[in-house]
Design a protein around this motif. Structure first.
Motif, mmCIF file in Angstrom:
data_model
loop_
_atom_site.group_PDB
_atom_site.id
_atom_site.type_symbol
_atom_site.label_atom_id
_atom_site.label_comp_id
_atom_site.label_asym_id
_atom_site.label_seq_id
_atom_site.Cartn_x
_atom_site.Cartn_y
_atom_site.Cartn_z
ATOM 1 N N ALA A 179 40.589 54.933 33.357
ATOM 2 C CA ALA A 179 39.272 55.561 33.237
ATOM 3 C C ALA A 179 39.399 57.066 33.063
ATOM 4 O O ALA A 179 38.653 57.689 32.300
ATOM 5 C CB ALA A 179 38.423 55.235 34.459
ATOM 6 N N GLU A 187 35.549 58.932 25.861
ATOM 7 C CA GLU A 187 34.981 57.715 26.425
ATOM 8 C C GLU A 187 34.259 58.019 27.733
ATOM 9 O O GLU A 187 34.580 58.985 28.423
ATOM 10 C CB GLU A 187 36.093 56.687 26.679
ATOM 11 C CG GLU A 187 36.736 56.167 25.411
ATOM 12 C CD GLU A 187 37.887 55.232 25.696
ATOM 13 O OE1 GLU A 187 38.459 55.323 26.799
ATOM 14 O OE2 GLU A 187 38.221 54.411 24.827
ATOM 15 N N TYR A 188 33.290 57.175 28.049
ATOM 16 C CA TYR A 188 32.583 57.316 29.310
ATOM 17 C C TYR A 188 33.418 56.721 30.430
ATOM 18 O O TYR A 188 34.198 55.799 30.212
ATOM 19 C CB TYR A 188 31.225 56.617 29.244
ATOM 20 C CG TYR A 188 30.266 57.215 28.243
ATOM 21 C CD1 TYR A 188 30.508 58.448 27.667
ATOM 22 C CD2 TYR A 188 29.106 56.539 27.883
ATOM 23 C CE1 TYR A 188 29.626 58.995 26.745
ATOM 24 C CE2 TYR A 188 28.222 57.071 26.974
ATOM 25 C CZ TYR A 188 28.482 58.302 26.403
ATOM 26 O OH TYR A 188 27.609 58.836 25.501
ATOM 27 N N TYR A 190 33.725 54.414 33.402
ATOM 28 C CA TYR A 190 33.035 53.258 33.959
ATOM 29 C C TYR A 190 33.252 53.211 35.472
ATOM 30 O O TYR A 190 34.373 53.290 35.958
ATOM 31 C CB TYR A 190 33.539 51.968 33.322
ATOM 32 C CG TYR A 190 32.848 50.732 33.830
ATOM 33 C CD1 TYR A 190 31.546 50.448 33.466
ATOM 34 C CD2 TYR A 190 33.502 49.858 34.690
ATOM 35 C CE1 TYR A 190 30.904 49.319 33.927
ATOM 36 C CE2 TYR A 190 32.869 48.724 35.164
ATOM 37 C CZ TYR A 190 31.570 48.456 34.784
ATOM 38 O OH TYR A 190 30.935 47.346 35.256
ATOM 39 N N ASP A 192 33.115 50.947 38.558
ATOM 40 C CA ASP A 192 33.089 49.572 39.039
ATOM 41 C C ASP A 192 32.662 49.574 40.506
ATOM 42 O O ASP A 192 33.051 50.451 41.276
ATOM 43 C CB ASP A 192 34.482 48.943 38.898
ATOM 44 C CG ASP A 192 34.476 47.466 39.203
ATOM 45 O OD1 ASP A 192 34.495 47.108 40.398
ATOM 46 O OD2 ASP A 192 34.446 46.657 38.253
ATOM 47 N N THR A 218 29.168 55.931 34.208
ATOM 48 C CA THR A 218 28.192 54.873 33.975
ATOM 49 C C THR A 218 28.651 53.530 34.517
ATOM 50 O O THR A 218 29.846 53.313 34.759
ATOM 51 C CB THR A 218 27.918 54.718 32.466
ATOM 52 O OG1 THR A 218 26.915 53.731 32.263
ATOM 53 C CG2 THR A 218 29.185 54.302 31.728
ATOM 54 N N ASN A 219 27.684 52.626 34.729
ATOM 55 C CA ASN A 219 28.003 51.220 35.017
ATOM 56 C C ASN A 219 27.402 50.313 33.947
ATOM 57 O O ASN A 219 27.435 49.095 34.070
ATOM 58 C CB ASN A 219 27.488 50.811 36.397
ATOM 59 C CG ASN A 219 26.001 50.494 36.400
ATOM 60 O OD1 ASN A 219 25.240 51.070 35.606
ATOM 61 N ND2 ASN A 219 25.577 49.603 37.271
ATOM 62 N N GLY A 220 26.827 50.900 32.902
ATOM 63 C CA GLY A 220 26.207 50.136 31.826
ATOM 64 C C GLY A 220 24.698 50.060 31.937
ATOM 65 O O GLY A 220 24.003 49.843 30.949
ATOM 66 N N ALA A 223 23.584 56.054 33.571
ATOM 67 C CA ALA A 223 24.632 56.992 33.178
ATOM 68 C C ALA A 223 24.299 58.364 33.741
ATOM 69 O O ALA A 223 23.136 58.783 33.747
ATOM 70 C CB ALA A 223 24.747 57.057 31.655
ATOM 71 N N ALA A 367 39.218 49.307 36.924
ATOM 72 C CA ALA A 367 38.133 49.935 36.193
ATOM 73 C C ALA A 367 38.642 50.394 34.837
ATOM 74 O O ALA A 367 39.794 50.705 34.667
ATOM 75 C CB ALA A 367 37.617 51.137 36.983
ATOM 76 N N LEU A 370 34.666 53.142 29.146
ATOM 77 C CA LEU A 370 33.879 52.523 28.089
ATOM 78 C C LEU A 370 33.404 53.589 27.127
ATOM 79 O O LEU A 370 32.961 54.658 27.528
ATOM 80 C CB LEU A 370 32.660 51.806 28.688
ATOM 81 C CG LEU A 370 32.958 50.615 29.607
ATOM 82 C CD1 LEU A 370 31.662 49.997 30.057
ATOM 83 C CD2 LEU A 370 33.791 49.595 28.871
ATOM 84 N N LEU A 375 27.895 50.688 25.307
ATOM 85 C CA LEU A 375 26.752 50.748 26.215
ATOM 86 C C LEU A 375 25.450 50.685 25.443
ATOM 87 O O LEU A 375 25.163 51.543 24.631
ATOM 88 C CB LEU A 375 26.800 52.039 27.035
ATOM 89 C CG LEU A 375 28.032 52.170 27.950
ATOM 90 C CD1 LEU A 375 28.061 53.542 28.562
ATOM 91 C CD2 LEU A 375 27.985 51.105 29.013
#
Length: 383
Positions: A179, A187-188, A190, A192, A218-220, A223, A367, A370, A375
């Protein structure tokens, strides 16, 4: 005759030299060689009874509900029950029962990391005695190691029959290196639910990878975009559970909830974006956002992006957010100031009368980073 005597003298001289050489070799032998030799003798003298004694003792099983053992990271504010087994000389395990405590008693002692547990004691479980561990509530960014021992002792004289170490760690896992490295590729990060902690050291790496620019976590479904230079450790554990007091106070309103119970605070003001695509129809396109703290609802100025179907607003602190389809008076008192920390369920097991006075009082999933394309709520948003 002289030849015979000379031959004998020569033979004695050779023998003397050989003996001296042998003695010299022994004197020069390194200590480790001698130790190995002595260890070999000790091993040869070990009996089957000694091996059986070394095999027998106390063992622990895994918690039935969480399937966690001592080798797993235990979550704060939870109750775990680890079955206790007696191990015989053949390595066979049997649950600890009342019959095993007719002449013995069992107790648990803690030596390190007591702050990690609210209580640890031996209780009578469903299929035998268990070691019940209630981990301390809270949302720490650091993990705490607990060390203790469980002892089975004679009631008559207190002699230890068996003992077993108890070692486990309580806390939350931190985000993965993948991550962190993904930030280099824009990339973002993520978050978890099983690994919500970002340490100060990790923030430093993230900031270098981002070259001082804003980073999106973010978690989807939500954000948070913010700068992280010199940022201290935070716990981004989150949930979307309803706040019962709010729902009870306004039963005729529609709600959406997003909570960060650790209330992480950032050094820079960031932007929190929440996906409301599933609520657009039910809410009629009208959204009112509030921060719930100390039993009151405080209005937040949020922006609705109808095209992306997201709500966004600026904040430094992530907390408990309430979204409704109708306006609620700013500062509305809902309940008495709450601790915002859930209590672990009380044990339903009965205490063990033969445990003595040893009871003390009170995985991380991998993790991944993403990209924006992964997303839905941020498909049109770029840093």
């Amino acid at each position: 005759m002289k030849k015979s005597v000379s031959f004998m003298l020569a033979l004695m001289a050779v023998a003397s030299m050989s003996m001296n050489a042998f003695a010299a070799d022994l004197d020069a032998a390194p200590a480790e060689d001698i130790s190995v030799f002595e260890a070999a003798i000790d091993d040869a003298n070990h009996t089957e009874a000694d091996a059986a004694a070394a095999t027998s003792g106390i063992a622990f099983g895994t918690d039935a509900e969480s399937q966690k053992g001592f080798d797993h990271l235990l979550t704060p504010g939870e109750v775990y029950e680890f079955p206790i087994y007696l191990v015989d000389e053949h390595g066979e395990k049997t649950p600890l029962k009342d019959k095993d405590l007719e002449d013995n008693k069992i107790r648990v002692e803690g030596s390190e990391g007591r702050s990690a547990v609210s209580s640890i004691k031996i209780v009578d479980g469903k299929d035998g005695y268990v070691l019940e561990v209630v981990t301390e509530e809270g949302y720490p960014t650091k993990q705490t190691a607990f060390k203790g021992v469980v002892k089975l002792v004679k009631k008559a004289n207190g002699q230890v029959v068996h003992s077993a170490d108890v070692k486990f760690t309580v806390g939350y896992a931190s985000i993965s290196n993948d991550a962190i490295n993904g930030v280099k590729a824009d990339e973002y990060v993520y978050i978890d639910e099983n690994a919500p902690v970002i340490t100060k050291e990790q923030f430093s790496k993230i900031d270098r990878n981002a070259e001082g620019k804003k980073v999106t976590f973010t978690n989807g479904e939500w954000a948070f975009q913010v700068r992280v230079a010199d940022q201290d450790s935070v716990n981004l554990i989150h949930n979307e559970r309803a706040i019962k007091d709010v729902v009870a106070a306004f039963e005729d309103l529609n709600f959406k909830f997003l909570s960060f119970p650790a209330k992480p605070e950032f050094d820079f003001t960031g932007k929190l974006t929440i996906d409301v695509s599933d609520e657009m129809e039910d809410f009629g396109g009208k959204f009112y956002v509030y921060r719930y703290t100390n039993g009151k609802l405080h209005a937040i100025d949020a922006t609705l992006d109808k095209e992306d179907e997201t709500l966004s607003f600026s904040t430094k602190t992530l907390g408990r957010f309430v979204i409704s389809d109708r306006q609620i008076p700013d500062g509305a008192a809902i309940a008495a100031p709450d601790e915002e920390v859930s209590k672990p369920a009380a044990s339903t097991n009965k205490p063990n009368p033969s445990t003595g006075a040893g009871a003390m009082g009170s995985v991380a999933a991998a993790a991944s980073a993403l990209s924006a394309a992964a997303l839905g709520l941020l498909s049109r948003k770029k840093r």
